[in-house]
Design an enzyme around this catalytic site. Structure first.
Site, short mmCIF file in Angstrom:
data_model
loop_
_atom_site.label_atom_id
_atom_site.label_comp_id
_atom_site.label_asym_id
_atom_site.label_seq_id
_atom_site.Cartn_x
_atom_site.Cartn_y
_atom_site.Cartn_z
N LYS A 14 -78.84 -16.21 -33.20
CA LYS A 14 -77.57 -15.78 -32.32
C LYS A 14 -77.70 -15.88 -31.03
CE LYS A 14 -77.45 -11.58 -34.14
NZ LYS A 14 -78.85 -11.58 -35.04
N ARG A 88 -72.06 -4.46 -36.04
CA ARG A 88 -72.88 -4.47 -37.13
C ARG A 88 -72.85 -3.36 -37.97
NH1 ARG A 88 -77.51 -6.34 -33.23
NH2 ARG A 88 -79.45 -6.31 -34.43
N ARG A 127 -91.29 -15.62 -32.60
CA ARG A 127 -91.05 -15.15 -31.51
C ARG A 127 -91.64 -13.86 -30.69
NH1 ARG A 127 -84.61 -13.14 -31.81
NH2 ARG A 127 -85.62 -10.97 -32.46
N ARG A 133 -91.21 -8.02 -27.68
CA ARG A 133 -90.37 -6.86 -28.38
C ARG A 133 -91.06 -6.17 -29.38
NH1 ARG A 133 -84.43 -9.47 -29.99
NH2 ARG A 133 -84.84 -7.30 -31.25
N ARG A 145 -85.41 -4.14 -40.25
CA ARG A 145 -84.52 -4.66 -39.64
C ARG A 145 -83.63 -5.80 -40.71
NH1 ARG A 145 -86.94 -7.63 -34.84
NH2 ARG A 145 -84.92 -8.25 -34.02
P1 AMP Z 1 -80.92 -7.15 -31.29
O1 AMP Z 1 -81.30 -7.64 -29.95
O2 AMP Z 1 -79.53 -7.77 -31.49
O3 AMP Z 1 -81.94 -7.69 -32.51
O4 AMP Z 1 -80.93 -5.74 -31.34
C1 AMP Z 1 -82.08 -4.95 -31.07
C2 AMP Z 1 -81.83 -3.57 -31.53
O5 AMP Z 1 -80.71 -2.86 -30.92
C3 AMP Z 1 -81.41 -3.36 -33.00
O6 AMP Z 1 -82.36 -3.23 -33.95
C4 AMP Z 1 -80.80 -2.15 -32.88
O7 AMP Z 1 -81.60 -0.97 -32.72
C5 AMP Z 1 -79.93 -2.18 -31.69
N1 AMP Z 1 -78.72 -2.58 -31.67
C6 AMP Z 1 -78.22 -3.86 -31.05
N2 AMP Z 1 -76.75 -4.01 -31.30
C7 AMP Z 1 -76.66 -3.09 -32.03
C8 AMP Z 1 -75.40 -2.52 -32.68
N3 AMP Z 1 -74.18 -3.40 -32.70
N4 AMP Z 1 -75.42 -1.36 -33.49
C9 AMP Z 1 -76.36 -0.66 -33.59
N5 AMP Z 1 -77.50 -0.83 -33.09
C10 AMP Z 1 -77.67 -2.01 -32.31
#
Ligand code: AMP
Length: 190
Positions: A14, A88, A127, A133, A145
């Site tokens: 994404k 999400r 990654r 991360r 996740r």
């Molecule tokens: P990402 O960078 O999209 O993989 O997001 C990393 C982390 O941020 C996720 O595992 C969640 O803990 C939090 N997060 C990001 N976007 C959301 C969302 N829309 N709703 C809830 N938690 C989020």
């Protein structure tokens, strides 16, 4: 205003594809994950977000929706927005619909990147070597996740399918191949 939801499990690509789309169509890219990671880790909000994200759990809807709305509000003249990693949950999708409808606009399309689970795990582990991360580095957190995606997030695709807005994109291939598939899917909007 062109509102595109870029959807898919962790590791689907994404972020990579958002960067390309943003440049091609001159859109604003909002990644809620990036916003959470950019928070001051010593602030109350930063600590709260980290307590969820480090474990691979979702940050609560009320907090996430507020953050998303404040990010969108920062760009009143945007030609369009790519929502990356949001919504999400179905509650977040409903909140986004309501928020956009108050602004006289709506989600045009959800592009859902489809990638098998074993490929996701391979990508996330690789990654981890460069992302720094915590949530990429531990196989148990990666599994959490993916499980969270399957249980809480995958139903969001049904929400947009019911509105006739879901377009599934094969997310396996080279980055360029996937970008081309996305461009083709978006042709009707330009
Ligand atoms: P990402 O960078 O999209 O993989 O997001 C990393 C982390 O941020 C996720 O595992 C969640 O803990 C939090 N997060 C990001 N976007 C959301 C969302 N829309 N709703 C809830 N938690 C989020």
């Amino acid at each position: 205003m062109l509102n595109i939801v870029l959807f898919g499990p962790p590791g689907a690509g994404k972020g990579t594809q958002s960067t390309r789309l943003k440049e091609k169509y001159d859109l604003v890219h909002i990644s809620t994950g990036d916003v959470f990671r950019a928070l001051d880790p010593e602030s109350e909000l930063g600590k709260l977000a980290k307590s969820y994200s480090d474990k691979g759990n979702l940050v609560p809807d009320e907090v996430t929706i507020k953050i998303l709305e404040s990010e969108v509000t920062k760009h009143p003249d945007a030609k369009g927005v790519i929502y990356d990693g949001f919504p999400r949950t179905t509650a977040q999708a409903e909140a986004l619909d309501e928020f956009l409808s108050e602004k006289g606009t709506s989600v045009a399309v959800m592009l859902s990147l489809v990638v098998p689970e074993d490929e996701l795990k391979r990508r996330l582990i690789s990654r981890a070597q460069t992302s720094g991360r915590k949530d990429d580095a531990d196989p148990q957190i990666i599994q959490n996740r993916i499980d969270t995606y399957n249980n809480s997030t995958a139903p969001v695709a049904d929400y947009y399918r019911a509105q006739g807005k879901l377009k599934e994109i094969d997310g396996v291939g080279t980055i360029d191949e996937i970008t081309e598939r996305i461009y083709s899917a978006l042709e009707v909007y330009h």
